[in-house]
Design an enzyme around this catalytic site. Structure first.
Site, PDB file in Angstrom:
ATOM      1  N   GLY A  22      35.557  11.832  23.101  1.00  9.95           N
ATOM      2  CA  GLY A  22      34.929  10.930  22.129  1.00  9.95           C
ATOM      3  C   GLY A  22      35.841   9.884  21.516  1.00  9.95           C
ATOM      4  O   GLY A  22      35.617   9.456  20.382  1.00  9.95           O
ATOM      5  N   ARG A  81      14.627  15.413  32.766  1.00 10.66           N
ATOM      6  CA  ARG A  81      13.528  14.895  31.955  1.00 10.66           C
ATOM      7  C   ARG A  81      13.437  15.620  30.620  1.00 10.66           C
ATOM      8  O   ARG A  81      13.270  15.013  29.568  1.00 10.66           O
ATOM      9  CB  ARG A  81      12.205  15.087  32.701  1.00 10.66           C
ATOM     10  CG  ARG A  81      11.487  13.796  32.931  1.00 10.66           C
ATOM     11  CD  ARG A  81      10.451  13.983  34.018  1.00 10.66           C
ATOM     12  NE  ARG A  81      10.601  12.926  34.992  1.00 10.66           N
ATOM     13  CZ  ARG A  81      10.032  11.739  34.868  1.00 10.66           C
ATOM     14  NH1 ARG A  81       9.265  11.471  33.834  1.00 10.66           N
ATOM     15  NH2 ARG A  81      10.222  10.808  35.766  1.00 10.66           N
ATOM     16  N   LEU A 108      19.965  10.162  32.081  1.00 11.30           N
ATOM     17  CA  LEU A 108      18.708  10.045  31.325  1.00 11.30           C
ATOM     18  C   LEU A 108      17.585   9.673  32.276  1.00 11.30           C
ATOM     19  O   LEU A 108      17.771   8.870  33.192  1.00 11.30           O
ATOM     20  CB  LEU A 108      18.839   8.975  30.231  1.00 11.30           C
ATOM     21  CG  LEU A 108      19.824   9.293  29.105  1.00 11.30           C
ATOM     22  CD1 LEU A 108      19.930   8.112  28.149  1.00 11.30           C
ATOM     23  CD2 LEU A 108      19.427  10.568  28.356  1.00 11.30           C
ATOM     24  N   ASN A 122      25.832   1.504  28.188  1.00 11.25           N
ATOM     25  CA  ASN A 122      26.793   2.493  28.695  1.00 11.25           C
ATOM     26  C   ASN A 122      28.141   1.813  28.861  1.00 11.25           C
ATOM     27  O   ASN A 122      28.205   0.619  29.146  1.00 11.25           O
ATOM     28  CB  ASN A 122      26.309   3.005  30.060  1.00 11.25           C
ATOM     29  CG  ASN A 122      27.253   4.009  30.681  1.00 11.25           C
ATOM     30  OD1 ASN A 122      27.697   4.955  30.014  1.00 11.25           O
ATOM     31  ND2 ASN A 122      27.587   3.818  31.944  1.00 11.25           N
ATOM     32  N   HIS A 124      31.596   2.005  31.175  1.00  9.94           N
ATOM     33  CA  HIS A 124      32.085   2.558  32.441  1.00  9.94           C
ATOM     34  C   HIS A 124      33.500   2.044  32.688  1.00  9.94           C
ATOM     35  O   HIS A 124      33.763   0.853  32.493  1.00  9.94           O
ATOM     36  CB  HIS A 124      31.150   2.140  33.579  1.00  9.94           C
ATOM     37  CG  HIS A 124      31.523   2.739  34.889  1.00  9.94           C
ATOM     38  ND1 HIS A 124      31.168   4.028  35.250  1.00  9.94           N
ATOM     39  CD2 HIS A 124      32.258   2.249  35.921  1.00  9.94           C
ATOM     40  CE1 HIS A 124      31.655   4.288  36.447  1.00  9.94           C
ATOM     41  NE2 HIS A 124      32.326   3.231  36.873  1.00  9.94           N
ATOM     42  N   GLY A 163      18.789   3.039  37.491  1.00  7.32           N
ATOM     43  CA  GLY A 163      19.854   3.435  38.417  1.00  7.32           C
ATOM     44  C   GLY A 163      21.073   3.985  37.686  1.00  7.32           C
ATOM     45  O   GLY A 163      21.086   4.121  36.463  1.00  7.32           O
TER      46      GLY A 163
HETATM   47  C1  GRF Z   1      35.377   6.682  29.208  1.00 11.51           C
HETATM   48  O1  GRF Z   1      36.332   6.383  30.189  1.00 11.51           O
HETATM   49  C2  GRF Z   1      34.073   6.010  29.532  1.00 11.51           C
HETATM   50  O2  GRF Z   1      34.221   4.786  30.180  1.00 11.51           O
HETATM   51  C3  GRF Z   1      33.415   6.979  30.448  1.00 11.51           C
HETATM   52  O3  GRF Z   1      33.770   8.241  29.919  1.00 11.51           O
HETATM   53  C4  GRF Z   1      35.004   8.147  29.233  1.00 11.51           C
HETATM   54  C5  GRF Z   1      34.805   8.719  27.862  1.00 11.51           C
HETATM   55  O4  GRF Z   1      36.005   8.767  27.125  1.00 11.51           O
HETATM   56  N1  GRF Z   1      32.002   6.725  30.558  1.00 11.51           N
HETATM   57  P1  GRF Z   1      35.992   9.232  25.612  1.00 11.51           P
HETATM   58  O5  GRF Z   1      35.286  10.584  25.552  1.00 11.51           O
HETATM   59  O6  GRF Z   1      35.258   8.206  24.814  1.00 11.51           O
HETATM   60  O7  GRF Z   1      37.425   9.330  25.227  1.00 11.51           O
END
Ligand code: GRF
Length: 219
Positions: A22, A81, A108, A122, A124, A163
């Site tokens: 987190g 779901r 989700l 999100n 990534h 997706g």
């Molecule tokens: C991050 O690298 C994010 O991009 C990915 O999961 C990781 C979460 O990191 N989706 P954290 O738990 O916020 O430190």
């Protein structure tokens, strides 16, 4: 959900979904506390994993924190779901306007994607569309980037659609990939950028939601 958030200077509550440490959630909590999150306000944190330190971070910040775990007795599709529906109910109850996936590992599905269409983002850890999709999470992403000999990587904040890692991109931040990089060193460099990107992503979404409401109001 209040569909007309524009104009008013009122806070815009949102939910954050997490599965692990987190640090991205922490970036949002810190930004809120220091006034860098604009009208954004973390209303609720939900983890799908027991023991996720992110839940502790939420509690330490005085935020409502819920554990909503997948029901392992259900088959895969029904399990996704059911989890999504229970998350949606909690998000609705908290009157959150949008949802941030900040290291959330479940997929989700179903009604939540329609109800919160263009209201789920999100983060990534790659420059999507590169190195995204099913199975591309955690250190696998950085391993793939290194194996491909990329010289630049980074992170992406995008709108969630049906997706995996495919929705419209809100923003990206780049970092160099250095010849001596390991997955750990690259992950760490990108993580630092994520903490900026996630705050900017929330601000961008609030701005877009406001613009959408304005268009509706004047059409
Ligand atoms: C991050 O690298 C994010 O991009 C990915 O999961 C990781 C979460 O990191 N989706 P954290 O738990 O916020 O430190």
């Amino acid at each position: 959900m209040n569909r007309a958030i524009a104009g008013s200077g009122a806070v815009v509550p949102f939910a954050v979904l997490v599965s692990g440490n987190g640090t991205n959630l922490q970036a949002l909590l810190d930004a809120e506390r220091s006034g860098r999150l604009g009208r954004g306000q973390v209303a609720l944190v939900i983890s799908d994993r027991r023991g996720a330190y992110a839940l502790e971070r939420a509690r330490l910040a005085g935020k409502k924190a819920l554990l909503i775990e997948p029901d392992q007795n259900l088959p895969k599709e029904a399990r996704r779901r059911d989890l999504s529906d229970r998350i949606q109910a909690a998000v609705r109850e908290a009157q959150a306007e949008f949802i941030v996936l900040a290291g959330f590992l479940s997929i989700l599905q179903g009604s939540i994607l329609d109800t919160y269409r263009e209201r789920i983002i999100n983060i990534h850890p790659s420059l999507l569309p590169k190195f995204g999709g099913p199975g591309m999470y955690g250190e696998r992403v950085h391993q793939a980037v290194l194996a491909a000999g990329e010289t630049v990587s980074g992170c992406t904040v995008h709108i969630v659609d049906q997706g995996t890692d495919t929705g419209p991109i809100l923003l990206q931040r780049t970092v160099p990939v250095l010849p001596k990089d390991t997955t750990e060193s690259l992950a760490e460099r990108i993580h630092h950028e994520e903490h900026i990107a996630i705050v900017d992503g929330v601000l961008e979404l609030i701005s877009r939601l406001g613009n959408m409401d304005n268009r509706r109001a004047f059409s």
